[in-house]
Design a protein around this motif. Sequence first.
Motif, PDB file in Angstrom:
ATOM      1  N   GLY A  13     105.804  86.455   1.703  1.00  0.00           N
ATOM      2  CA  GLY A  13     105.497  87.876   1.759  1.00  0.00           C
ATOM      3  C   GLY A  13     106.661  88.776   1.406  1.00  0.00           C
ATOM      4  O   GLY A  13     106.486  89.993   1.254  1.00  0.00           O
ATOM      5  N   LEU A  14     107.857  88.205   1.246  1.00  0.00           N
ATOM      6  CA  LEU A  14     109.042  88.972   0.892  1.00  0.00           C
ATOM      7  C   LEU A  14     109.471  88.724  -0.554  1.00  0.00           C
ATOM      8  O   LEU A  14     110.500  89.242  -0.987  1.00  0.00           O
ATOM      9  CB  LEU A  14     110.204  88.620   1.836  1.00  0.00           C
ATOM     10  N   LYS A  15     108.683  87.971  -1.282  1.00  0.00           N
ATOM     11  CA  LYS A  15     109.024  87.670  -2.669  1.00  0.00           C
ATOM     12  C   LYS A  15     108.113  88.433  -3.629  1.00  0.00           C
ATOM     13  O   LYS A  15     106.971  88.756  -3.296  1.00  0.00           O
ATOM     14  CB  LYS A  15     108.894  86.168  -2.934  1.00  0.00           C
ATOM     15  N   GLY A  26     116.637  91.035  -6.916  1.00  0.00           N
ATOM     16  CA  GLY A  26     117.424  90.927  -5.700  1.00  0.00           C
ATOM     17  C   GLY A  26     116.757  90.058  -4.650  1.00  0.00           C
ATOM     18  O   GLY A  26     115.664  89.511  -4.853  1.00  0.00           O
ATOM     19  N   VAL A  27     117.427  89.950  -3.511  1.00  0.00           N
ATOM     20  CA  VAL A  27     116.939  89.129  -2.411  1.00  0.00           C
ATOM     21  C   VAL A  27     116.769  90.000  -1.174  1.00  0.00           C
ATOM     22  O   VAL A  27     117.472  90.992  -1.001  1.00  0.00           O
ATOM     23  CB  VAL A  27     117.899  87.963  -2.107  1.00  0.00           C
ATOM     24  N   PRO A  28     115.836  89.652  -0.297  1.00  0.00           N
ATOM     25  CA  PRO A  28     115.569  90.495   0.873  1.00  0.00           C
ATOM     26  C   PRO A  28     116.655  90.371   1.938  1.00  0.00           C
ATOM     27  O   PRO A  28     117.306  89.340   2.064  1.00  0.00           O
ATOM     28  CB  PRO A  28     114.235  89.965   1.386  1.00  0.00           C
ATOM     29  N   HIS A  29     116.816  91.446   2.658  1.00  0.00           N
ATOM     30  CA  HIS A  29     117.734  91.471   3.798  1.00  0.00           C
ATOM     31  C   HIS A  29     116.966  91.234   5.100  1.00  0.00           C
ATOM     32  O   HIS A  29     117.434  90.559   6.003  1.00  0.00           O
ATOM     33  CB  HIS A  29     118.418  92.836   3.847  1.00  0.00           C
ATOM     34  N   GLY A  30     115.799  91.809   5.183  1.00  0.00           N
ATOM     35  CA  GLY A  30     114.926  91.755   6.350  1.00  0.00           C
ATOM     36  C   GLY A  30     113.825  92.766   6.123  1.00  0.00           C
ATOM     37  O   GLY A  30     113.713  93.332   5.043  1.00  0.00           O
ATOM     38  N   ARG A  31     112.997  93.007   7.125  1.00  0.00           N
ATOM     39  CA  ARG A  31     111.967  94.023   6.980  1.00  0.00           C
ATOM     40  C   ARG A  31     111.571  94.565   8.338  1.00  0.00           C
ATOM     41  O   ARG A  31     111.772  93.933   9.373  1.00  0.00           O
ATOM     42  CB  ARG A  31     110.743  93.480   6.252  1.00  0.00           C
ATOM     43  N   GLY A  32     111.014  95.776   8.302  1.00  0.00           N
ATOM     44  CA  GLY A  32     110.606  96.393   9.549  1.00  0.00           C
ATOM     45  C   GLY A  32     109.785  97.641   9.300  1.00  0.00           C
ATOM     46  O   GLY A  32     109.651  98.106   8.167  1.00  0.00           O
ATOM     47  N   ALA A  33     109.230  98.171  10.365  1.00  0.00           N
ATOM     48  CA  ALA A  33     108.381  99.361  10.299  1.00  0.00           C
ATOM     49  C   ALA A  33     109.151 100.591  10.735  1.00  0.00           C
ATOM     50  O   ALA A  33     110.085 100.512  11.547  1.00  0.00           O
ATOM     51  CB  ALA A  33     107.156  99.179  11.196  1.00  0.00           C
ATOM     52  N   ASN A  34     108.762 101.732  10.190  1.00  0.00           N
ATOM     53  CA  ASN A  34     109.233 103.020  10.691  1.00  0.00           C
ATOM     54  C   ASN A  34     108.334 103.388  11.865  1.00  0.00           C
ATOM     55  O   ASN A  34     107.231 103.902  11.679  1.00  0.00           O
ATOM     56  CB  ASN A  34     109.170 104.083   9.594  1.00  0.00           C
TER      57      ASN A  34
END
Length: 402
Positions: free
Chosen positions: A142-144, A157-165
């Motif tokens: 889901g991050l690609k 690029g590559v993901p660092h992480g993910r989150g919601a506002n």
Amino acid sequence: MGREEEVPLKRMRGGLALAAVAVIAVGACNSSSGTAAPSVPTTVGEGEGALTLVAWAGYVVGGTGGEQVEGYDWVSPFEEATGCKVTVKVGLDSANMVQLMKTGEYDGVSASGDATLRLIAGGDVAPVNFDLIPNYKDVFAGLKNQSYNTVNGVGYGVPHGRGANVLMYDPTVVTPAPDSWSVVFDADSPYAGKVTAYNYAIYIADAALYLMKTNPDLKITNPYALDETQLAAAVDLLKQQKTLVGKYWGTAQEEIDGFANGDMAVGTAWQYQVNTINAAGGKQVEAVLPKEGATGWSDTWMISAKAKHPNCMYKWMDYILSPKANADVTVYFGEAPVSEAACAEAEKQSAGHCEAFHANDEDYYKQIYYWNTPTKTCLDGRGDICTDFDAWTKAWTEITGS
């Protein structure tokens, strides 16, 4: 995203010659400029001894030139393993980070989705060869290949992480516990004067998302794809909201201080602010993902098209995906790790972290609309009828200045 005061940057010059990697740039024709660019590298050589980064606050901590936070350091192990001495410039916001990358003085950036497409279109960052980043294979699917960092099938690029506002609130003031963004948008909100909002044009998407869920006649399907009528509706809602706002926040610290001193009681936030406020041991806050869903972020580590230390940057992109390093940074900041292996490490530091942040829960992230760059060519496929980020920036100035 996490976004505070600047950290002085001591520029490291010189270093070893570029080993097996050429200067890295876009590997295909730039679809925005129409100009061809050099190919991506096929090998990574020895580190050049230095690495200069632009990053959000809380992303590059420790080592020789990272942010210094007592008890935290995930940069030193990287420096010791690679010989790449890291220095960081903390970005004030996405616009600032785009401008810094245009100087060509930095090797890489942790760009949010409202900056990534601008960096790609401007030729400021290069596509990456994922085969040279071994830890990438373990990243959650889901991050690609996301729309905010992939153009014409080419990844940047590559993901660092993910989150919601999330919607953050002071439970001693805001009762009952809210489950909707209506508390910050409705004209009759009982929290007038205590509402806060992010002081940046991308916040227009938050209003658009609320309208998407509450005003179907507008036919908004993507909060970053607004035609002129849809943008006007979002602007009207935000002008209405302004009558409720006591103060907008531009850095995480501004919001932390605002909640701590009682000037703010409810508004959009990153989990970082929630964690920081609650860890201080004074006023406690709570956060919720409202029923309408939320905007959010999945920041991308991108390599400059003019990187002076490309080997070190490739090593950094692989390192930040490694289980221990990714657990360190995502637990500290308050976001979801990028892989099952990183989750396993995160559990050692904070039991239940990956469950709390829905690390591999794609149904949860279907409710999150990651920051993206508004463009004239609609991101929802309607053609060239949408408003671009320049129009959003102009509108935001009108909103906050009116």
